[in-house]
Design a protein around this motif. Structure first.
Motif, PDB file in Angstrom:
ATOM      1  N   THR A 108      42.508  37.064  37.110  1.00  0.00           N
ATOM      2  CA  THR A 108      41.943  38.405  37.017  1.00  0.00           C
ATOM      3  C   THR A 108      42.438  39.279  38.160  1.00  0.00           C
ATOM      4  O   THR A 108      42.346  38.878  39.328  1.00  0.00           O
ATOM      5  N   ILE A 124      39.527  44.291  39.283  1.00  0.00           N
ATOM      6  CA  ILE A 124      38.572  43.945  38.226  1.00  0.00           C
ATOM      7  C   ILE A 124      37.533  42.957  38.747  1.00  0.00           C
ATOM      8  O   ILE A 124      36.355  43.031  38.373  1.00  0.00           O
ATOM      9  N   MET A 162      39.089  46.649  27.745  1.00  0.00           N
ATOM     10  CA  MET A 162      39.916  46.757  28.940  1.00  0.00           C
ATOM     11  C   MET A 162      41.334  47.261  28.617  1.00  0.00           C
ATOM     12  O   MET A 162      41.768  47.219  27.469  1.00  0.00           O
ATOM     13  N   LEU A 216      46.397  44.841  31.129  1.00  0.00           N
ATOM     14  CA  LEU A 216      45.666  44.441  32.333  1.00  0.00           C
ATOM     15  C   LEU A 216      46.266  43.198  32.988  1.00  0.00           C
ATOM     16  O   LEU A 216      46.312  43.089  34.205  1.00  0.00           O
ATOM     17  N   ASP A 253      42.586  52.586  33.548  1.00  0.00           N
ATOM     18  CA  ASP A 253      42.067  52.348  34.902  1.00  0.00           C
ATOM     19  C   ASP A 253      42.909  53.042  35.969  1.00  0.00           C
ATOM     20  O   ASP A 253      42.673  52.869  37.165  1.00  0.00           O
ATOM     21  N   LYS A 310      36.666  54.055  38.536  1.00  0.00           N
ATOM     22  CA  LYS A 310      35.620  53.030  38.639  1.00  0.00           C
ATOM     23  C   LYS A 310      34.233  53.673  38.745  1.00  0.00           C
ATOM     24  O   LYS A 310      33.273  53.222  38.090  1.00  0.00           O
TER      25      LYS A 310
END
Length: 599
Positions: free
Chosen positions: A305, A309, A479, A483, A518, A539
């Motif tokens: 990840t 995130i 998402m 990503l 993002d 965010k």
């Protein structure tokens, strides 16, 4: 001009108290490099620039502070910051532009002729960046506060992180030439980082002339450090086995200076980054970079990840100093490190509580031995938590009971993504396992392939039913499509958020977020990065919308769902037509035509 001397006297008096740590110069500097940069920095474009104050740190050569003063508050800053000789902000920013060719610069503008009516603005202009950004507030700080604020600023982090990625790329290529296996590279780095925590090793490693002796010292130092940290028995034996290859590797144990140079470079580039930016999963990022050469771990479904995130998870769960965080698919420990960071921030300097957080409030399970070694190393480097990492299967009854005894309140996971649909454990089974270990009302957050949310038949459908029979589905967040591109994995994912041991009510509305942008972009040599510094604002918007369960066209919706439904925002949210232009329409038509031609 006489009144301006009053402003300068206030500034001078403030910084004179700290002359043990800083050098305060006025108008000109003894530093040749600074004088050279200011040679053409005149506010009137007539030659050399003469700032009111130039401050440098005796222990830090990369950062300087430049200060411009005006006695009249009305002369603090112009609208466009282009009247350099008349306004304090404009002048300070001009000097910062020139000085940032070789330094990171804090530009300070001070206006007013008394403490009561003082106006102060701060800007940070990083080396080789095009623009300065506002930082700090309307008061003069201590040099230490300026240094800490600069080191911990998002912009400095972004600069340092990009430099770390560049170094990692070169390091990977070097380790490749030394024929060190991809699966062993992160273990080597973690071994070196742990050894550098030992002052005796750090002082003496340069003196070793025989490579084999240094390799033995490195591994033995790590073993001693881990044993001192109460890692004993089978756990220590396993770790010693994982690090043991260093003693026999041809390049590391027989070639002169290879290991010594690696330790030097890792200390200067990686260890320094860790000291500056605490609670960041550096080993995880190294592992991602090294996996680009390897194919073995991808077959095991490992998708690490991204750190922004893992931090986002901790904020979604509203982790605090009393949380007990659990990850049943720990990997390199990224979720636990992000949780630790948030928990320690909430402890607000309470050292006893911080010690408790690190020693008892972080629990992890990792099945694979070499990744378990990385997780333990990572937690050690971040000062404890490592004794609560368990090497084994999260489905083992004995391990489940061991975790339950610790009463975890928050669960995080990025489960292995199944390669074989018939034989591999399903991602939702890992979520059920995590939820089983949490206290009633605990929060579980998982990132899984989108197909887990869309299935309406077969095994996955049955698992969706089981989840809702026992737990509440609070939210599903779609998402960004790319990503995991840094891991060379093309999987579209979503985040699922559950409340443990509270069956999902048939009247419950679940929040669905279309969190596709993002702010990160792909760069050829660096991978997917926050190149424009957009993530922080994105965010905040995502969190505010989720925590308040706001329905926003093009971003989110609230919907009553069951296991029969698709769990994704795309199925339920309204389109924000105000954001659709003629160009968007043309682009989609072109895509459609291209698709028809290709197919």
């Amino acid at each position: 001009m006489a009144n301006e001397r009053k402003t300068e006297a206030i500034v001078r008096s403030h910084f004179d108290k700290y002359k043990l740590s800083i050098e305060v110069e006025e108008q000109i500097s003894d530093n040749f490099k600074i004088n050279k940069l200011l040679k053409t920095a005149s506010k009137k474009a007539t030659g050399k620039g003469f700032p009111e104050f130039i401050i440098s740190y005796k222990e830090t050569s990369d950062l300087i502070i430049v200060i411009e003063c005006k006695h009249d508050i009305s002369k603090h800053e112009s609208l466009h910051h282009d009247k350099y000789d008349k306004y304090a902000v404009d002048g300070a920013l001009l000097y910062a532009t020139y000085l940032s060719k070789d330094f990171d610069v804090i530009a300070i503008a001070v206006s007013g002729d008394s403490h009561k009516n003082l106006k102060i603005s701060h800007y940070l202009h990083l080396k080789n960046e095009k623009k300065a950004v506002e930082i700090f507030g309307n008061i003069l700080l201590t040099p230490e506060d300026y240094l800490n604020g600069y080191l911990k600023s998002p912009d400095k982090f972004r600069q340092d992180y990009n430099a770390l990625l560049e170094f990692t790329k070169k390091l990977n290529e070097k380790l490749h030439t030394y024929k060190i296996l991809e699966s062993q590279r992160s273990l080597l780095i973690s071994c070196i980082l742990i050894s550098l925590e030992n002052e005796g090793f750090k002082r003496s490693y340069q003196s070793h002339k025989i490579p084999k002796n240094l390799a033995n010292l490195l591994v033995n130092t790590v073993s001693n450090e881990l044993e001192s940290a109460n890692i004993l028995g089978k756990k220590l034996e396993n770790l010693n086995i994982q690090f043991g290859f260093i003693k026999t590797d041809t390049s590391l144990s027989t070639k002169a200076n290879v290991l010594k140079e690696l330790i030097d470079e890792i200390d200067a580039n990686i260890n320094q980054f860790i000291k500056t930016h605490e609670y960041f999963d550096v080993l995880g990022q190294l592992y991602i970079e090294f996996l680009r050469y390897a194919n073995s771990d991808k077959g095991l479904g490992i998708v690490l990840t991204p750190p922004h995130i893992t931090d986002f998870f901790a904020e979604l769960a509203q982790v605090n100093k009393n949380s007990i965080a659990f990850d049943n698919c720990t990997g390199t420990g990224g979720f636990l490190i992000s949780a630790m960071k948030k928990m320690i921030e909430d402890a607000k300097g309470d050292e006893q509580k911080i010690k408790q957080i690190k020693s008892t409030q972080l629990i992890g399970i990792e099945y694979q031995a070499h990744i378990f070694a990385l997780a333990v190393s990572n937690m050690y480097i971040h000062q404890d938590g490592k004794t609560n990492i368990i090497n084994g299967s999260c489905f083992d009854d004995e391990i489940i009971e061991q975790v339950k005894d610790r009463s975890p309140t928050v669960g995080f996971l990025n489960p292995p993504y199944k390669a074989d649909k018939k034989t591999d454990t399903d991602e939702l089974e890992f979520i059920l396992n995590n939820l089983e270990c949490l206290i009633t009302g605990g929060t579980c957050i998982a990132i899984v392939p989108m197909q887990s949310a869309l299935s309406q038949s077969g095994k996955v459908y049955e698992l969706k039913k089981k989840l809702l029979e026992k737990h509440t589905l609070e939210a599903v967040l779609s998402m960004p499509n790319e990503l995991f591109s840094n891991s060379n994995v093309a999987v579209v994912s979503c985040i699922m958020i559950f409340t443990a041991h509270k069956p999902h009510s048939e009247y419950k509305e679940t929040y669905f977020g279309y969190y596709k942008d993002d702010g990160f972009v792909k760069r050829k040599s660096l991978g997917r990065i926050d190149a424009y510094g957009r993530w922080d604002s994105v965010k905040k918007h995502w969190l505010a919308t989720y925590l308040n369960r706001k329905s926003e066209a093009g971003l989110s919706a609230n919907k009553v769902v069951s296991a029969n439904d698709e769990w994704c925002a795309e199925a339920y949210m309204d389109t924000d037509f105000s954001k659709i232009s003629e160009d968007d329409f043309i682009k989609e038509i072109k895509k459609y035509v291209a698709f028809n031609i290709l197919n």
